[in-house]
Write a protein that holds these residues in place. Structure first.
Motif, PDB file in Angstrom:
ATOM      1  N   TRP A  33      48.564  22.668  32.964  1.00 38.72           N
ATOM      2  CA  TRP A  33      49.290  21.498  33.439  1.00 38.72           C
ATOM      3  C   TRP A  33      49.081  21.415  34.939  1.00 38.72           C
ATOM      4  O   TRP A  33      49.210  22.413  35.650  1.00 38.72           O
ATOM      5  N   THR A  34      48.774  20.224  35.418  1.00 38.52           N
ATOM      6  CA  THR A  34      48.548  20.052  36.848  1.00 38.52           C
ATOM      7  C   THR A  34      48.953  18.648  37.262  1.00 38.52           C
ATOM      8  O   THR A  34      49.024  17.736  36.443  1.00 38.52           O
ATOM      9  N   GLY A  35      49.193  18.501  38.539  1.00 43.00           N
ATOM     10  CA  GLY A  35      49.537  17.180  39.039  1.00 43.00           C
ATOM     11  C   GLY A  35      49.822  17.208  40.516  1.00 43.00           C
ATOM     12  O   GLY A  35      49.866  18.266  41.151  1.00 43.00           O
ATOM     13  N   CYS A  36      50.032  16.024  41.039  1.00 39.30           N
ATOM     14  CA  CYS A  36      50.294  15.877  42.461  1.00 39.30           C
ATOM     15  C   CYS A  36      50.985  14.525  42.667  1.00 39.30           C
ATOM     16  O   CYS A  36      50.558  13.519  42.105  1.00 39.30           O
ATOM     17  N   LYS A  37      52.050  14.541  43.436  1.00 41.71           N
ATOM     18  CA  LYS A  37      52.694  13.287  43.824  1.00 41.71           C
ATOM     19  C   LYS A  37      52.589  13.195  45.338  1.00 41.71           C
ATOM     20  O   LYS A  37      53.076  14.072  46.056  1.00 41.71           O
ATOM     21  N   THR A  38      51.934  12.156  45.801  1.00 40.77           N
ATOM     22  CA  THR A  38      51.720  11.970  47.230  1.00 40.77           C
ATOM     23  C   THR A  38      52.333  10.650  47.661  1.00 40.77           C
ATOM     24  O   THR A  38      52.144   9.622  47.006  1.00 40.77           O
ATOM     25  N   THR A  39      53.078  10.704  48.753  1.00 36.93           N
ATOM     26  CA  THR A  39      53.645   9.491  49.334  1.00 36.93           C
ATOM     27  C   THR A  39      52.893   9.174  50.614  1.00 36.93           C
ATOM     28  O   THR A  39      52.887   9.969  51.553  1.00 36.93           O
ATOM     29  N   LEU A  40      52.251   8.027  50.620  1.00 35.60           N
ATOM     30  CA  LEU A  40      51.499   7.565  51.791  1.00 35.60           C
ATOM     31  C   LEU A  40      52.443   6.723  52.639  1.00 35.60           C
ATOM     32  O   LEU A  40      52.522   5.514  52.487  1.00 35.60           O
ATOM     33  N   LYS A  47      48.117   3.163  57.437  1.00 32.50           N
ATOM     34  CA  LYS A  47      46.725   3.601  57.293  1.00 32.50           C
ATOM     35  C   LYS A  47      46.592   5.036  56.774  1.00 32.50           C
ATOM     36  O   LYS A  47      45.557   5.670  56.970  1.00 32.50           O
ATOM     37  N   SER A  48      47.613   5.555  56.112  1.00 33.36           N
ATOM     38  CA  SER A  48      47.507   6.872  55.469  1.00 33.36           C
ATOM     39  C   SER A  48      46.452   6.790  54.373  1.00 33.36           C
ATOM     40  O   SER A  48      46.214   5.730  53.791  1.00 33.36           O
ATOM     41  N   LYS A  49      45.852   7.944  54.071  1.00 33.80           N
ATOM     42  CA  LYS A  49      44.747   7.954  53.117  1.00 33.80           C
ATOM     43  C   LYS A  49      44.870   9.156  52.183  1.00 33.80           C
ATOM     44  O   LYS A  49      45.227  10.251  52.612  1.00 33.80           O
ATOM     45  N   LEU A  50      44.559   8.951  50.910  1.00 33.68           N
ATOM     46  CA  LEU A  50      44.550  10.012  49.912  1.00 33.68           C
ATOM     47  C   LEU A  50      43.238   9.947  49.139  1.00 33.68           C
ATOM     48  O   LEU A  50      42.859   8.894  48.638  1.00 33.68           O
ATOM     49  N   ASP A  51      42.535  11.083  49.064  1.00 34.75           N
ATOM     50  CA  ASP A  51      41.318  11.208  48.256  1.00 34.75           C
ATOM     51  C   ASP A  51      41.491  12.391  47.331  1.00 34.75           C
ATOM     52  O   ASP A  51      41.741  13.514  47.788  1.00 34.75           O
ATOM     53  N   ILE A  52      41.358  12.150  46.023  1.00 34.81           N
ATOM     54  CA  ILE A  52      41.486  13.206  45.025  1.00 34.81           C
ATOM     55  C   ILE A  52      40.226  13.206  44.166  1.00 34.81           C
ATOM     56  O   ILE A  52      39.845  12.172  43.610  1.00 34.81           O
ATOM     57  N   ASP A  53      39.578  14.366  44.075  1.00 35.86           N
ATOM     58  CA  ASP A  53      38.452  14.577  43.173  1.00 35.86           C
ATOM     59  C   ASP A  53      38.838  15.693  42.212  1.00 35.86           C
ATOM     60  O   ASP A  53      39.120  16.808  42.641  1.00 35.86           O
ATOM     61  N   VAL A  54      38.872  15.394  40.920  1.00 34.96           N
ATOM     62  CA  VAL A  54      39.253  16.369  39.907  1.00 34.96           C
ATOM     63  C   VAL A  54      38.105  16.514  38.913  1.00 34.96           C
ATOM     64  O   VAL A  54      37.549  15.518  38.446  1.00 34.96           O
ATOM     65  N   GLY A  60      36.728  24.602  22.895  1.00 38.95           N
ATOM     66  CA  GLY A  60      37.564  25.255  21.888  1.00 38.95           C
ATOM     67  C   GLY A  60      38.809  24.422  21.631  1.00 38.95           C
ATOM     68  O   GLY A  60      38.720  23.225  21.390  1.00 38.95           O
ATOM     69  N   GLU A  61      39.975  25.064  21.728  1.00 40.27           N
ATOM     70  CA  GLU A  61      41.239  24.358  21.544  1.00 40.27           C
ATOM     71  C   GLU A  61      42.036  24.279  22.839  1.00 40.27           C
ATOM     72  O   GLU A  61      43.265  24.136  22.814  1.00 40.27           O
ATOM     73  N   GLN A  62      41.354  24.347  23.970  1.00 40.64           N
ATOM     74  CA  GLN A  62      42.036  24.253  25.258  1.00 40.64           C
ATOM     75  C   GLN A  62      42.673  22.883  25.414  1.00 40.64           C
ATOM     76  O   GLN A  62      42.192  21.892  24.871  1.00 40.64           O
ATOM     77  N   SER A  63      43.766  22.847  26.191  1.00 45.21           N
ATOM     78  CA  SER A  63      44.394  21.561  26.497  1.00 45.21           C
ATOM     79  C   SER A  63      44.649  21.475  27.992  1.00 45.21           C
ATOM     80  O   SER A  63      44.943  22.468  28.657  1.00 45.21           O
ATOM     81  N   LEU A  64      44.500  20.266  28.506  1.00 44.67           N
ATOM     82  CA  LEU A  64      44.695  19.988  29.926  1.00 44.67           C
ATOM     83  C   LEU A  64      45.583  18.758  30.040  1.00 44.67           C
ATOM     84  O   LEU A  64      45.302  17.728  29.419  1.00 44.67           O
ATOM     85  N   ASP A  65      46.665  18.875  30.814  1.00 42.09           N
ATOM     86  CA  ASP A  65      47.604  17.769  31.022  1.00 42.09           C
ATOM     87  C   ASP A  65      47.687  17.509  32.526  1.00 42.09           C
ATOM     88  O   ASP A  65      48.098  18.381  33.287  1.00 42.09           O
ATOM     89  N   LYS A  81      41.766  19.114  24.102  1.00 43.92           N
ATOM     90  CA  LYS A  81      42.641  17.955  24.305  1.00 43.92           C
ATOM     91  C   LYS A  81      42.867  17.754  25.792  1.00 43.92           C
ATOM     92  O   LYS A  81      43.039  18.711  26.538  1.00 43.92           O
ATOM     93  N   LYS A  82      42.911  16.471  26.193  1.00 42.51           N
ATOM     94  CA  LYS A  82      43.155  16.140  27.592  1.00 42.51           C
ATOM     95  C   LYS A  82      44.058  14.924  27.679  1.00 42.51           C
ATOM     96  O   LYS A  82      43.892  13.954  26.938  1.00 42.51           O
ATOM     97  N   MET A  83      45.023  14.999  28.591  1.00 35.66           N
ATOM     98  CA  MET A  83      45.887  13.860  28.909  1.00 35.66           C
ATOM     99  C   MET A  83      45.766  13.628  30.416  1.00 35.66           C
ATOM    100  O   MET A  83      45.932  14.565  31.195  1.00 35.66           O
ATOM    101  N   PHE A  84      45.441  12.408  30.805  1.00 37.07           N
ATOM    102  CA  PHE A  84      45.414  12.063  32.227  1.00 37.07           C
ATOM    103  C   PHE A  84      46.314  10.868  32.457  1.00 37.07           C
ATOM    104  O   PHE A  84      46.115   9.805  31.877  1.00 37.07           O
ATOM    105  N   ARG A  85      47.332  11.078  33.295  1.00 34.94           N
ATOM    106  CA  ARG A  85      48.193   9.993  33.740  1.00 34.94           C
ATOM    107  C   ARG A  85      47.931   9.807  35.227  1.00 34.94           C
ATOM    108  O   ARG A  85      48.113  10.745  36.010  1.00 34.94           O
ATOM    109  N   GLY A  86      47.487   8.628  35.589  1.00 30.80           N
ATOM    110  CA  GLY A  86      47.232   8.305  36.993  1.00 30.80           C
ATOM    111  C   GLY A  86      48.034   7.088  37.370  1.00 30.80           C
ATOM    112  O   GLY A  86      47.898   6.027  36.768  1.00 30.80           O
TER     113      GLY A  86
END
Length: 176
Positions: free
Chosen positions: A8-15, A19-26, A32-37, A64-69
């Protein structure tokens, strides 16, 4: 994200500053049966802020993968721009891929974009690689390696990049 049975991973950023800037590369490789949320949120509070979320990965076997953006443009975030892209290579019949993009908008003078490319390698690509002597499995491993190797080069830490390269070589069977 490489390995791990349940991640499980995530990030909440408040700009908040103008002129604040956020760049995310994932990048991720699940097999197998790995899961990523994953849950990433870019909250644009300041004026003329920019955010970019670029998520790219490989799902094999029954992973399995779940991506909420989420890109949030509240009132007052005029001139803000948010981009979210996802590119998923599917290499298994039992893969479960879930993508939930969300753009919240209370401000009129903003630009929000979401794009996704999700699927298996095209028959034309597999045919091309087969004509050069690669089996379908070898071709898929080569495509998976190429996708994630490009992201690994963005890490900026030679030791970590080497760790990722070694992992990719192990799971795909392809060296540098």
């Amino acid at each position: 994200f490489l390995g791990g049975s349940d991640t499980w991973t995530g990030c909440k950023t408040t700009l908040s500053g103008n002129k604040s800037k956020l760049d995310i590369d994932v990048g991720y490789y699940c097999e197998g049966e790995q899961s990523l949320d994953m849950n990433y949120v870019a909250g644009h509070k300041g004026k003329k802020t920019t955010s970019r979320m670029d998520v790219s990965g490989v799902l094999k076997d029954a992973s399995k993968k779940m991506f909420r953006g989420t890109i949030d443009f509240p009132f007052g975030a005029s001139g803000a721009k948010g981009d979210e892209t996802e590119d998923v290579l599917i290499l298994g019949d039992d893969v479960v891929n879930r993508t939930i993009p969300l753009i919240l908008c209370a401000e009129e003078d903003v630009e929000g974009n979401h794009g996704a490319s999700i699927g298996r390698p095209g028959d034309d690509v597999l045919f091309y690689l087969a004509a050069r002597g690669l089996s379908e499995q070898d071709a898929c491993n080569l495509l998976a390696r190429a996708k994630l190797e490009a992201l690994a080069k963005k890490i900026g830490d030679p030791e970590e990049e080497e760790t990722v390269q070694a992992y990719l070589e192990e799971v795909t069977g392809y060296g540098k």
